[in-house]
Structures are given as structure tokens and as C-alpha cells.
Design an enzyme around this catalytic site. Sequence first.
Site, PDB file in Angstrom:
ATOM      1  N   GLY A  89       0.778  -1.170   0.137  1.00 57.83           N
ATOM      2  CA  GLY A  89      -0.202  -0.101  -0.030  1.00 57.83           C
ATOM      3  C   GLY A  89       0.811   1.239   0.033  1.00 57.83           C
ATOM      4  O   GLY A  89       2.031   1.185   0.185  1.00 57.83           O
ATOM      5  N   GLY A  91       2.611   3.854   1.517  1.00 57.17           N
ATOM      6  CA  GLY A  91       3.246   4.001   2.731  1.00 57.17           C
ATOM      7  C   GLY A  91       3.582   5.503   2.936  1.00 57.17           C
ATOM      8  O   GLY A  91       4.003   5.851   4.037  1.00 57.17           O
ATOM      9  N   ARG A  92       4.006   6.221   2.042  1.00 57.23           N
ATOM     10  CA  ARG A  92       4.373   7.432   1.912  1.00 57.23           C
ATOM     11  C   ARG A  92       3.659   8.430   0.723  1.00 57.23           C
ATOM     12  O   ARG A  92       4.413   9.302   0.513  1.00 57.23           O
ATOM     13  CB  ARG A  92       5.572   7.664   1.762  1.00 57.23           C
ATOM     14  CG  ARG A  92       6.443   6.945   0.650  1.00 57.23           C
ATOM     15  CD  ARG A  92       7.491   7.160   0.644  1.00 57.23           C
ATOM     16  NE  ARG A  92       8.450   6.316  -0.267  1.00 57.23           N
ATOM     17  CZ  ARG A  92       9.730   6.291  -0.602  1.00 57.23           C
ATOM     18  NH1 ARG A  92      10.206   7.238  -0.202  1.00 57.23           N
ATOM     19  NH2 ARG A  92      10.197   5.563  -1.542  1.00 57.23           N
ATOM     20  N   ASP A 124       8.866   5.807   7.395  1.00 60.18           N
ATOM     21  CA  ASP A 124       8.490   7.168   8.016  1.00 60.18           C
ATOM     22  C   ASP A 124       7.504   8.160   7.040  1.00 60.18           C
ATOM     23  O   ASP A 124       7.088   9.343   7.651  1.00 60.18           O
ATOM     24  CB  ASP A 124       9.951   8.107   8.716  1.00 60.18           C
ATOM     25  CG  ASP A 124      10.632   8.188   7.144  1.00 60.18           C
ATOM     26  OD1 ASP A 124      10.273   7.873   5.952  1.00 60.18           O
ATOM     27  OD2 ASP A 124      11.779   9.007   7.143  1.00 60.18           O
ATOM     28  N   GLY A 125       7.145   7.479   6.182  1.00 58.57           N
ATOM     29  CA  GLY A 125       6.144   8.326   5.184  1.00 58.57           C
ATOM     30  C   GLY A 125       6.727   9.402   4.453  1.00 58.57           C
ATOM     31  O   GLY A 125       6.036  10.084   3.737  1.00 58.57           O
ATOM     32  N   ARG A 182      -1.540  -0.618  -9.769  1.00 57.74           N
ATOM     33  CA  ARG A 182      -0.496  -1.384 -10.119  1.00 57.74           C
ATOM     34  C   ARG A 182      -0.836  -2.881 -10.124  1.00 57.74           C
ATOM     35  O   ARG A 182      -1.920  -3.330  -9.787  1.00 57.74           O
ATOM     36  CB  ARG A 182       0.470  -1.482  -8.827  1.00 57.74           C
ATOM     37  CG  ARG A 182       0.904   0.028  -8.706  1.00 57.74           C
ATOM     38  CD  ARG A 182       0.928   0.122  -6.842  1.00 57.74           C
ATOM     39  NE  ARG A 182       1.389   1.465  -6.411  1.00 57.74           N
ATOM     40  CZ  ARG A 182       2.424   2.222  -6.497  1.00 57.74           C
ATOM     41  NH1 ARG A 182       3.519   1.593  -6.626  1.00 57.74           N
ATOM     42  NH2 ARG A 182       2.328   3.644  -6.053  1.00 57.74           N
ATOM     43  N   ASP A 251       4.522  -4.689  -7.281  1.00 58.29           N
ATOM     44  CA  ASP A 251       3.798  -3.417  -6.813  1.00 58.29           C
ATOM     45  C   ASP A 251       4.180  -2.179  -7.697  1.00 58.29           C
ATOM     46  O   ASP A 251       4.048  -1.133  -7.367  1.00 58.29           O
ATOM     47  CB  ASP A 251       4.091  -3.209  -5.386  1.00 58.29           C
ATOM     48  CG  ASP A 251       5.549  -3.445  -4.876  1.00 58.29           C
ATOM     49  OD1 ASP A 251       6.003  -4.593  -5.192  1.00 58.29           O
ATOM     50  OD2 ASP A 251       5.923  -2.691  -4.138  1.00 58.29           O
ATOM     51  N   ASN A 252       5.425  -2.226  -8.197  1.00 56.37           N
ATOM     52  CA  ASN A 252       6.096  -1.170  -9.300  1.00 56.37           C
ATOM     53  C   ASN A 252       5.804  -1.348 -10.724  1.00 56.37           C
ATOM     54  O   ASN A 252       6.256  -0.664 -11.393  1.00 56.37           O
ATOM     55  CB  ASN A 252       7.450  -1.212  -9.084  1.00 56.37           C
ATOM     56  CG  ASN A 252       7.911  -0.786  -7.489  1.00 56.37           C
ATOM     57  OD1 ASN A 252       6.946  -0.034  -6.899  1.00 56.37           O
ATOM     58  ND2 ASN A 252       9.090  -1.237  -7.082  1.00 56.37           N
TER      59      ASN A 252
HETATM   60  P1  AMP Z   1       9.436   1.011  -3.043  1.00 55.94           P
HETATM   61  O1  AMP Z   1      10.326   0.260  -2.950  1.00 55.94           O
HETATM   62  O2  AMP Z   1       9.546   2.441  -3.016  1.00 55.94           O
HETATM   63  O3  AMP Z   1       8.522   0.463  -4.373  1.00 55.94           O
HETATM   64  O4  AMP Z   1       8.129   0.825  -1.790  1.00 55.94           O
HETATM   65  C1  AMP Z   1       7.851  -0.400  -1.431  1.00 55.94           C
HETATM   66  C2  AMP Z   1       6.765  -0.244  -0.237  1.00 55.94           C
HETATM   67  O5  AMP Z   1       7.425   0.454   0.730  1.00 55.94           O
HETATM   68  C3  AMP Z   1       5.548   0.727  -0.451  1.00 55.94           C
HETATM   69  O6  AMP Z   1       4.299  -0.020  -0.035  1.00 55.94           O
HETATM   70  C4  AMP Z   1       6.037   1.998  -0.235  1.00 55.94           C
HETATM   71  O7  AMP Z   1       4.841   2.789  -0.023  1.00 55.94           O
HETATM   72  C5  AMP Z   1       6.708   1.691   1.154  1.00 55.94           C
HETATM   73  N1  AMP Z   1       7.603   2.474   1.416  1.00 55.94           N
HETATM   74  C6  AMP Z   1       8.800   2.989   1.075  1.00 55.94           C
HETATM   75  N2  AMP Z   1       9.650   3.965   1.572  1.00 55.94           N
HETATM   76  C7  AMP Z   1       8.707   4.360   2.601  1.00 55.94           C
HETATM   77  C8  AMP Z   1       8.936   5.078   3.623  1.00 55.94           C
HETATM   78  N3  AMP Z   1       9.904   5.917   3.894  1.00 55.94           N
HETATM   79  N4  AMP Z   1       7.837   5.259   4.592  1.00 55.94           N
HETATM   80  C9  AMP Z   1       7.015   4.561   4.527  1.00 55.94           C
HETATM   81  N5  AMP Z   1       6.558   3.660   3.514  1.00 55.94           N
HETATM   82  C10 AMP Z   1       7.508   3.449   2.476  1.00 55.94           C
HETATM   83 MG    MG Z   2       6.995   1.171  -5.108  1.00 56.10          MG
END
Ligand code: AMP
Ligand code: MG
Length: 484
Positions: A89, A91-92, A124-125, A182, A251-252
Site C-alpha cells: 500500500g 506508505g508515503r 517514516d512516510g 499496479r 507493486d511497481n
Molecule cells: P518502493 O520500494 O518505494 O517501491 O516501496 C515499497 C513499499 O514500501 C511501498 O508500500 C511503499 O509505500 C513503502 N515505503 C517505501 N518507503 C517508505 C517510507 N519512507 N515510509 C513508508 N513507507 C515506505
Molecule cells: Mg513502489
Amino acid sequence: MLLDQLLVTPRFATLGGAFFAQVQPTALDKVELLALSPSGLQLLGITNNTASQEQLRQLCAGTWQWESYPPLAMVYAGHQFGGYSPRLGDGRGLLVAEVQTPDQTIIELHLKGAGLTPFSRMGDGRAVLRSSIREFLVSEYMQAIGVPTTQVLALARSSTKVWREQVETAASLLRLAPSHIRFGHFEYFYYSRQFDEHAALTEYVLKHHYPECLHKPQPALAFLEQVIERTAILIAYWQAFGFCHGVMNTDNMSILGLTFDYGPFAFLDDYQANYICNKSDSTGRYAFNQQPEIGLWNLTALAETFTQQIAIEELKTALASYWNIFQQSYQSLMCQRLGMHNDAQAAAIISDLLKQMQQNQIDYNNLFRRLSEEPLALALEGLADDFVDGSAFSRWAAAYTQQVTKLDLDETTRLLAMQAFNPRYSLRNYYLQQVIEAAEKGDNTVFSELHAVCQSPFLSKEEWFKWCMPPPDTEKAQPLSCSS
Ligand code: AMP
Ligand code: MG
């Protein structure tokens, strides 16, 4: 025109509470706009004036929202490095608006770095300045060279500090796409056995993004066929332009076939087929030459979620079309890059060239550009010096020359077409790093210059010459950390 005037009634929210959580952004401190995207502004038809800049600044700061559009965090799942994560989901990031463009398409605005959500898990969002600059510039660059991508509207930095491996500056980014759905959205509802929601999501996607499939005997199958085709074409672009995504988790992967969620991506410096750009990718699952295979793996994961309503044999037949579409698209793009005729002989000429480029550590982007800027014989003569095995290169050059001749174009026309297809500048991590280091010290001039290059990557400009140069050998192909 201000964004307010473009807002439409929320669409994604009509799916209901199983699909998202309503979340208020957490405000960032002392936010300043670092850049706006001219192509993003143009897409939406927004006037670049003080009022719209202030509104975008506040949107990026998390202090602006519309009563009619409560921001929301989407829920999804995904296969990360091959293993299933049942609940990821946003997350940020938050969906903060849906707007109608002058050409009547509806575009979603997603604020990345908006603060904690119920899906933040250990995070940390926030998004750091470094990765936000990278996503902003690469989105502009991909758009300009014609690779399907999400776009950007604005980039902002704040005085808020966040911790990664060290203290870093928090930033935020407004991303644009017709949809942020996605592959992992479908996986989430399938594996959590929420089949009604899976069906509702399919219906939503058909209605808003693939309406042409609604008239087919099996709309869901027609939708999958479209995603397979778009993904195969997307990855053909990546391979032709030397782009390594780095984190091809499901998810990407965008259901619209767009390059999505930029992280530790890289454009090849020297041609290296098995190049791994992501430091955390210890097995090379997402190495450059694995991307086509992984594209199909991800599509298979998406197709699996449709096994309740579509016969397995039909899904297999749809997936079987992938390689043909990929190969044809890739060959056609490579022939355009090389300014040569596309027929049965082309494949061997392309693969022989790549083999020799790998053996001789030839800069990937610049080879195409060198072939675009000089008459054929002269260009080949100049290139020959860089290839150790002179007879292998001459054999290739002869076959290539013959293939070019088959085009039957005068040299000027052919070279102009090649110059309009082969970017003069690659967006190398080496240069992104220089921009980031300057920006972190508060100097945005390097950023602005590279931003201009990213918007006009085909343009030959004396003062941009430095941006064409490959990095020093010690700085080539440096892998990047996933933390962003
Ligand atoms: P990503 O590697 O950016 O594709 O992220 C994979 C998952 O981790 C997704 O659900 C993102 O929303 C979550 N995510 C990545 N970085 C952060 C962050 N700094 N804070 C909260 N969620 C994160
Ligand atoms: Mg992602």
C-alpha cells in the site's frame, strides 16, 4: 488556469473503503518549490503564475487540500524479489486530486512523501531530496525521449530532517498518471480472497482505462491482453534505451504500461548486458538483461489473479503473445536507433553489435549518437578505433552498411531522423549525483541545468557538451542503494 478549476468528482474513491484509507498529509516544514515541470503544467493546462505556484507549493507541503477530494492512500500487495508481500500500500504517498486536462483525459495527482499512512509499516512516510530529484528528472527525461512513463508536476524541498543511513532532507513530489493502479492491486484482492472487490477493480479499470475492451466477448481477458502488449512494448523501450529499473516488483508495475516508481534505476554507461543497478539485488534478479523475462514473470503473477474467471488455457495463450510483441518492438526500436532497415537480417546485426560493445566496453548511448552525427563511412572509421578486434568490427560494419543502404534514404534525411531518435545526453547516475550533492548544499543551479537538458535531450548545445561525456572509469556503473 488553477488546479481548482480542473478538479473532477473523485473516481477512485467510488470503489469504497476496501480499496484505500483516507489520510490527511502530515505537513512538512518550510517548504520551497524546487521545480515545476513545463510538460506537466502543459498536460494539465495550468498557468504558471504566482497563484498556481503558491497552490502547488502548499500541496507539496501537505497544507492544501480540497473538501471535495479527501486524500487517500491505496492498498495493494506485491511480489517483491519473487516473494509475496500480502499487504503493502501507499506508505508515503497519497492520491490528492483527480483533474481533467484540456484534452478531456483525467489525470491523478499523487503526492509522494506526504507522511505516515496505515501502510507505512516500518517507514517514516517521507521521501528524501536525493530520490525525489532523481524521480523528477528521470520522469522528465523519459517523457522527452518517448518512453512511456508517469509524469511529474512539482518538486519541493523542506527543512524537515529524516533519517536514512544518515540525516537527510525531506522532500516531496507531485506525480501525474491517468492511474496509479499496479499489478499488486489485483494480487491484494485475489490472495486475500476478496473476489468481489477484485471484480469491482476489474470493472473500474475497464470502465475508466480500457473502455475499448468492454465490447469484447471477454472484457477481462481483453484487458489482460492489452496490459501484456503495453508491458512488452515498455520493456522493449527500456532495453533499447539502456534503462535498468532496478526494482521490478509487481507493486511497481503499472496496469497502463508506464515506467513506475523510480528507485535505484540506471541508464547503462558502458554496455554491460548483466548490469545490476540495485545494490540490494544480490542475485541479479533485476539485472538489465533479465528485465524482459521479469516482465513476463510479473504479467504471469497478474494473470494468476484472474484464474477464477478466465480459463487457464486462455490466460496462457494471452501470455504467450508476450515474446513476439517484445521482440518485434525491440528490433524495430533498435533499427530506428541504428538508422537501418528492419528485416530478417537486422536481429543478427543488433546482437553482434551488442556482443562487441560488451567486449570493448563501449558507451551505450554515445555509440548511437556518434552514428547519428557523421556520414556513415566517417562514423564507422572513427568508431573502429574503439574496438580491439578490427576484423570482427569490419565484418559488422559491412553488414550494417548494407542494412543502412536498404533504407534507401539520402544521408542527410537519415541522420536527421537518427538525431531526433537518439538522445544526445543520457541521464547518467554520475550526473544525477552531482546535481544532488549541489542541491543538498543549497545550490540549485546544477539541477536547473540538468533539468533543461532532460527536457531537450536531442538538442546540441555548446554549453551542454559536458553532459554528453561518459563518467570517469572509476565512476561508471555504480550500483545504488534502495533506501529512498
Ligand atoms: P518502493 O520500494 O518505494 O517501491 O516501496 C515499497 C513499499 O514500501 C511501498 O508500500 C511503499 O509505500 C513503502 N515505503 C517505501 N518507503 C517508505 C517510507 N519512507 N515510509 C513508508 N513507507 C515506505
Ligand atoms: Mg513502489
